[in-house]
Design an enzyme around this catalytic site. Structure first.
Site, short mmCIF file in Angstrom:
data_model
loop_
_atom_site.label_atom_id
_atom_site.label_comp_id
_atom_site.label_asym_id
_atom_site.label_seq_id
_atom_site.Cartn_x
_atom_site.Cartn_y
_atom_site.Cartn_z
N HIS A 1 0.85 -1.35 -0.05
CA HIS A 1 0.15 -0.05 0.05
C HIS A 1 0.72 1.15 0.12
CE1 HIS A 1 0.90 -0.84 4.14
NE2 HIS A 1 0.50 0.30 4.53
N ASN A 2 0.19 2.33 -0.53
CA ASN A 2 1.06 3.52 -0.94
C ASN A 2 2.42 3.56 -1.56
OD1 ASN A 2 -0.88 4.29 0.98
ND2 ASN A 2 0.28 4.30 2.80
#
Lengths: 366, 366, 366
Positions: free
Chosen positions: B262-263
């Site tokens: 994620h990210n």
């Protein structure tokens, strides 16, 4: 869909093992001694396990050669020659399976140009494409995909959500766990001019003055050919070859998340443990064992009967019969010696500094 | 669904390569020299390959610059400037594909609130959710899932059983191999009080007196944004971002089992090999190459044009242009020197002991 | 399917945090300060983030203790005790979810012998087999498979294309990301006579004179038992046990591509990061954290509260509370000392050679 029942005598006969006591005693499953119910056959293959028989309710057990079954309070016992091997026959007999319904589910979508053998089961919402040939006695689980012109040999068992891409060929007695992916396009990309990777492979140094470039796919014209009696774990991936098929030999067994790259050729009876990968165009011999998380570089050779320990990264070819471990792969006995030596390294550095001080009247390492 | 046929001349023209001999000779596929049939174009791009032409039946071959095609017994030859690059054009022309039927299969379930472009194919038993926008000329294979409010650019090709979660945005010319998973929730958990991991990150020591605690999920409010011309291998996973999208730039290519946390932000034209992973919130530059089984820690930076060798574990940021290898990642030339030194370490320890004996009249290392 | 709206006051109350300014200000999502729109709550939990508020349009933000919200030009602010923990409550409130339709989709195939609880949703083209028990308030996404005699506790959320094999038992509040695979057969094979692996385990040397042999499967009679409040990432695989279930305790969280082998027992509240694997029959304690790409060998013990760094390969048991890193796993502080020492090794070898020359008038290392 209830479990089958066997007698102690039937099981012993099926295993080629000796039976003692009440051969008519019924058995429905196998259990650890401490948690065995009255119709479970307890696995008590050494004294440590046998001590726990009293905590459970087993009336029959698999024991080691020379065990005194009556002294253990049992009504019956089975004593195989090699208990570990007996487990394969025992669990095959008593496997309750997945309960997949027989026959072809009405929701399955089967192209009229597919050929389906005798006594084939195909699960709910599976798709079989044109030109696919499914051998006799295959069981295809629910939500599987069998692609265009795939050949699947007799007696295959596909668990749920397995996918097989176009033109893949598979031998007899294939067993695929959930989510197996066969026939993805190989990971093969090329740049218009020499790439940074090509420069590094030549020099082992930096990327020189290579230009940043985009990647163009080399499509896979080949597919995958798999021999007889191959078992693939959940989510195993085997990619298509470029101009010939990627190949997996008879009797190979692969664990979950194994990745076999394009053009790889794997011999017979190899055992490849979880999260291992073999990169493109590498050739692996027969009876090779790759421990968990083994990585094998592209375009190399792994000889027959090679064994790698867990986590090994194989960066260059390995001759037949060698047992290796580590990153990079090193002969196992040498690697274990190295692991021990590395633990002593901070102390050795101090020792060298002390020696320098004594010999040169200065410490030149820092 | 038969393979297309081209002439030697057509292929040479498509590749921008020189053709020699009978330009009208038909070609249906590509093969290795020793196994080529009479309508296969043999890949004989150096003398070693060319020696095997006699074992096959090829009448035409791809040869290297300066090769004497007549002396090799061929009727025609193609000589490209860079044979490796020519393979991309050649295999694109001759790719027989997956044989997915054209059009929207009647068993596909398409929400009335989805927008489907012109000339789109959707395979059997695929599901397209409300709000999804499918660009023109997309081919979605069988048993795929396109989630709520997904945007898929034109000319995407999705193989079987690909899933795309809600709100994922994908550019033009996307290619996903079987079992790709986009838009899973990020792996982000937090404890009510400071956790053992946070303590260890501060001290690199033990878990101090942190209490055992349960984990609470931080949900992903972001999704995934993917640029143009991205290819994802079988089972690639890209997770949603927390409060903005996880991003993959134009032209990136990922191999099987790659995991993008994620990210993460990945630049353009990166090549990420099998079983590699990039942990949460790390930023990767342009034209980066991660070798097989490379692991990249969370919250770090990988500069443009970085290359990692197979098995590399990147525990801290790497500046642009660097070529690294090993665990932990080290400049490749330095790492190769270290690998060699480590092999000599047990001997060095013995040498130090001998020196200590000579200098101090005692061996202090043991 | 629009996003829910909350006021700043409602959010602060839900988080147990202090609210400042206009508590009635509406909030629809969360964003980074520089990209926040007028109804986004900006995450500005330190001064560096807060400096970017001016680049966005946020009217409200989550700030750190002691921040001057008015000086930052905001209309409202929320100040939680531990901002990282507040993110869990905040993102849970504002999660737009996957937009799965409510109710049982007419295309789902549910065996009449399955028991479906109250208020259950089952997505398009999912299959629920005979004997399956689905608890109240479960949401099963599209194209899932719930096998024979599976028990799924209340409030489970299964994303798309999850598969659960026969006889698997799962507690309350289960969350599975796309492509999770539960209940594959364990990777357990045996040879008729002693194998090369067994010989190597005894001797750590070569494969002796063991014969090349084929592999016979030991079937899995057990299944998988999972506790309450377990979250599994995309493509997580957990295999069946041999004669009892593989077990995962309450509160465990696993990231993408985690592989849990047959017979493994995992305690409570463990956090297992991406690409990690635990091999067969290993026991893992409570509150263990395995960093990304950690491999754990079979048949060992990992004590409570153990933490492994990224890439660690655990080849032998680890006592409770220990923090380890490396291949093989070594105490983290010791391993970091070793990593530093290894970088100096080529220099140390040169130093030893110089010492040998000085002391013995010869260099014996080469």
């Amino acid at each position: 869909m209830t479990r089958k029942t066997y007698t102690v005598g039937q099981i012993a006969e099926a295993l080629g093992a000796e039976a003692f006591g009440d051969a008519a005693l019924p058995v429905t499953s196998v259990a650890e001694p401490q948690s065995a119910g009255p119709t479970d056959l307890a696995m008590a293959t050494d004294k440590t396990y046998a001590e726990k028989l009293a905590q459970g309710q087993a009336q029959a057990a698999v024991l080691w050669q020379g065990a005194d079954w009556e002294a253990l309070g049992l009504k019956a016992a089975i004593v195989p020659g090699r208990p570990r091997y007996a487990m394969s026959g025992l669990t095959r007999l008593l496997d309750p399976g997945q309960g997949f319904p027989s026959g072809i589910h009405p929701s399955a979508i089967i192209d009229p140009a597919a050929e389906i053998g005798q006594n084939v089961s195909i699960g709910a919402l599976s798709v079989v494409a044109a030109g696919a040939q499914i051998g006799d006695d295959c069981v295809i689980g629910p939500q599987c995909y069998i692609g265009w012109n795939v050949t699947l040999g007799p007696r295959a068992l596909l668990r749920e959500q397995v996918s097989i891409g176009a033109r893949v060929t598979i031998g007899a007695d294939f067993f695929a766990q959930p989510g197996v992916r066969l026939g993805g396009d190989g990971f093969s990309f090329v740049t218009e001019d020499k790439s940074g990777i090509e420069a590094v492979r030549e020099t082992l140094g930096d990327t020189q003055d290579t230009q940043a470039q985009g990647w163009t796919r080399i499509h896979s014209l080949g597919a995958v050919t798999i021999g007889d009696n191959v078992d693939l774990g959940a989510c195993v991936n085997i990619d298509n070859g470029t101009i010939r098929d990627t190949q997996v030999g008879d009797g190979c067994k692969m664990d979950n998340f194994v990745h076999i790259g394009h053009n790889v050729v794997i011999g017979k009876d190899c055992l490849i443990c979880g999260h291992s990968g073999v990169a493109g165009s590498t050739r692996v011999g027969n009876n090779v064992v790759l421990g968990g998380m083994t990585g094998v570089s592209d375009n190399i050779f792994i000889g027959d009967r090679v064994i790698t320990g867990g986590g090994t990264k194989v960066l260059s070819s390995i001759p037949a019969g060698r047992v290796v471990l580590g990153y990079p792969a090193t002969k196992m006995d040498k690697q274990i010696e190295i692991f021990k030596a590395i633990r002593r390294l901070p102390r050795i550095i101090a020792d060298v500094a002390a020696l320098q001080k004594a010999v040169f009247k200065s410490d030149r390492s820092d």
